[in-house]
Design an enzyme around this catalytic site. Sequence first.
Site, PDB file in Angstrom:
ATOM      1  N   GLU A 112      40.959  47.251  39.534  1.00  0.00           N
ATOM      2  CA  GLU A 112      42.304  46.703  39.745  1.00  0.00           C
ATOM      3  C   GLU A 112      43.225  47.689  40.477  1.00  0.00           C
ATOM      4  O   GLU A 112      44.034  48.371  39.851  1.00  0.00           O
ATOM      5  CB  GLU A 112      42.942  46.323  38.409  1.00  0.00           C
ATOM      6  CG  GLU A 112      42.236  45.203  37.707  1.00  0.00           C
ATOM      7  CD  GLU A 112      42.947  44.758  36.446  1.00  0.00           C
ATOM      8  OE1 GLU A 112      43.705  45.558  35.867  1.00  0.00           O
ATOM      9  OE2 GLU A 112      42.757  43.596  36.046  1.00  0.00           O
TER      10      GLU A 112
ATOM     11  N   GLU B 123      36.634  39.634  34.487  1.00  0.00           N
ATOM     12  CA  GLU B 123      37.208  39.927  33.166  1.00  0.00           C
ATOM     13  C   GLU B 123      38.028  38.745  32.677  1.00  0.00           C
ATOM     14  O   GLU B 123      38.780  38.137  33.463  1.00  0.00           O
ATOM     15  CB  GLU B 123      38.171  41.114  33.220  1.00  0.00           C
ATOM     16  CG  GLU B 123      37.566  42.449  33.442  1.00  0.00           C
ATOM     17  CD  GLU B 123      38.645  43.543  33.447  1.00  0.00           C
ATOM     18  OE1 GLU B 123      39.705  43.351  32.819  1.00  0.00           O
ATOM     19  OE2 GLU B 123      38.421  44.555  34.102  1.00  0.00           O
TER      20      GLU B 123
END
Length: 661
Positions: free
Chosen positions: A154, A307
């Site tokens: 991320e 995720e």
Amino acid sequence: MTTRRLTDRLGGLAFGGDYNPEQWDEEVWKQDDELMRRAGVNLATVGVFSWALLEPEEGRYDFAWLDAHLDRLHANGVSVDLATPTASPPPWFTLAHPDALPVGPDGTRLTHGSRDTYCLAAPAYRDAARRVASALAQRYGDHPALALWHVHNEYVTLCWCDHTAAAFRVWLQARHGSLDVLNEAWGTAFWSQRYTSWEQVLPPRATQWHQNPGQALDFRRFWSDETLAAYREQRDVIRTASDRPVTTNLMLPGYQNLDLWAFGREVDVVSIDHYPTGPGLDAAADTAFGADRARSFAGGAPWLLMEQGTSTVYAGDRVLGKEPGEILRHSLGHIARGSEGALFFQWRQSRAGAETWHSAMVPHAGPDSRTFREVTETGAAVARLGELAGSTVRAEVAVLHDSDAWWALDVDGLPSAELDYHAALRRAHRTLWDAGVTVDLAHPEQELGRYRLVVAPALFLLSDAGAANLRGYVEDGGTLLVQHAAGYVDDRLHARLGGYPAAALREALGIRVEEYRPLGRDERIVLSDSSHAAAWSESLRVEGAEALASYTHGLLAGSPALTRHRFGAGHGWYVSARLDDADQAGLVTRLLDAAGVQPELPGLPPAVEAVTRHAEDGRRWHVVMNHGAEPARLPEPLQDLLTDGPVSELPPGGCAVLRAR
Ligand code: GLA
């Protein structure tokens, strides 16, 4: 198709999650092996936050522990998505390279003690990141467990330091060519901002009042490009030593520091993290939005849910356990829209550290728990869906999405705080989701001919190329709905002169906006067709369009508010105020009818979601999820892959993956 390389290696769709075994000991690892088999885990993301263990001091690597985990996972039938650990530099790094710590706009330098604490533009960080990625690639590039590379985690950090300033100047020189062009682009003739040397140009740091909007927008573009360059550097060193696909997990829909269209073109497999923050139907709609977004960034190709949580991360001010059945429904919600699997953060809930209270596949309570039972049921369901691998989703409707347009609504000095890009985008998607229609996101400059209907929310910034593209789309037969405050500025944030929106779009819509009149925060207005609106109003003239509703009060009384224009073979619609939810839904239903768009499976009750995946050879599967509290009858009994039997009705909360005839 790159995801084929992944699903072929896994022998089906992916199921598993982030695995951080360095938090545990051998006893637990043994239990992990057994529980992973029980849950049907076939892919584990390893090494995301392992830099301090992998490289305990600069240039000295310790791979023995990771060798052992990779070999153990492989022996247990679990493939590995191997991460480079660069999202969390170890303390030795920040002490050795304090200039690589990020600096906020106000000049405050952060220090280690959390994660994501680095400046992507700092040479020391970039070198260290490339070196550790290269060392991992050399060591594990053809390890039999390796299925996928996961660069970084991320990309989220921003920085305003002097390294950033230097890199920003280089980027600006490449974009603008000369200071004269930059001065013109940023409108520095106003407020005495004219630059006479490149050294004077800075990132948009904390200022006394409004920042220069052109500077602010260029900084967002620069940072996205800088981040992409950092990703590419790691990807390229990995590719020299490994033939496995490479991804980076893209951020949640609410973060917009990156141009994810550009990332979609550079990764081998688009992967996303997605955590709905609300319960129930809102979470299902949120899941659909995240998944449609991922598929669109992938250019329609299959992608991967990297995720999700077994509970929400936060719903307002607390975490919220998912309702029974939601772990499966959310997983299927992503798979329905093109994900080649369902992964979680993380496998085992931490006993200590910053994310102790973040949910996991194996909770603190252990395997004898509702969560683990639902995880196991979900793993079994995903294992039955192997035949979906490689199939894609087809949408007839697109919602336009552009990072520049988002960033344009983040600058200072706008006419109303109610111009909220993300809220408008979400709302446009939600209205179509409620109508049972599958939606792609599309860039305003991309080919749109395959869509029957295109909806354009919050396109305050619209480039000349985008405006010409939308004009061409309508002219060639498309139906376009443009929502208020569109095309006011070009891609330099210069206002369109002579009336909004951009000239090409004015032609397609047959209107000209003369004046904007933002409404007060609590102000609501009624239009002549009885619809209600808020936030914004405009004085506009029709120039060929037909007025379908007009303002009824005040200065704008009698002025058109909703218009439709026949242009070429298509129709351009414009709505100049923010309609209330029910009226917006009514307008969208009218447009879907006009454009001839049907729900994916007509006749389903409102809280039942259905999406179809199509294989190249003509096979199709309807993924159906009943988010409601009532049983839902299906249009016809079909064979369900989850139960291996025919299904004609779904109980409340029930799901099915139906082989279409
Ligand atoms: C992100 C990160 C994970 C974890 C989760 C928490 O998705 O990638 O490491 O912190 O958020 O929700």
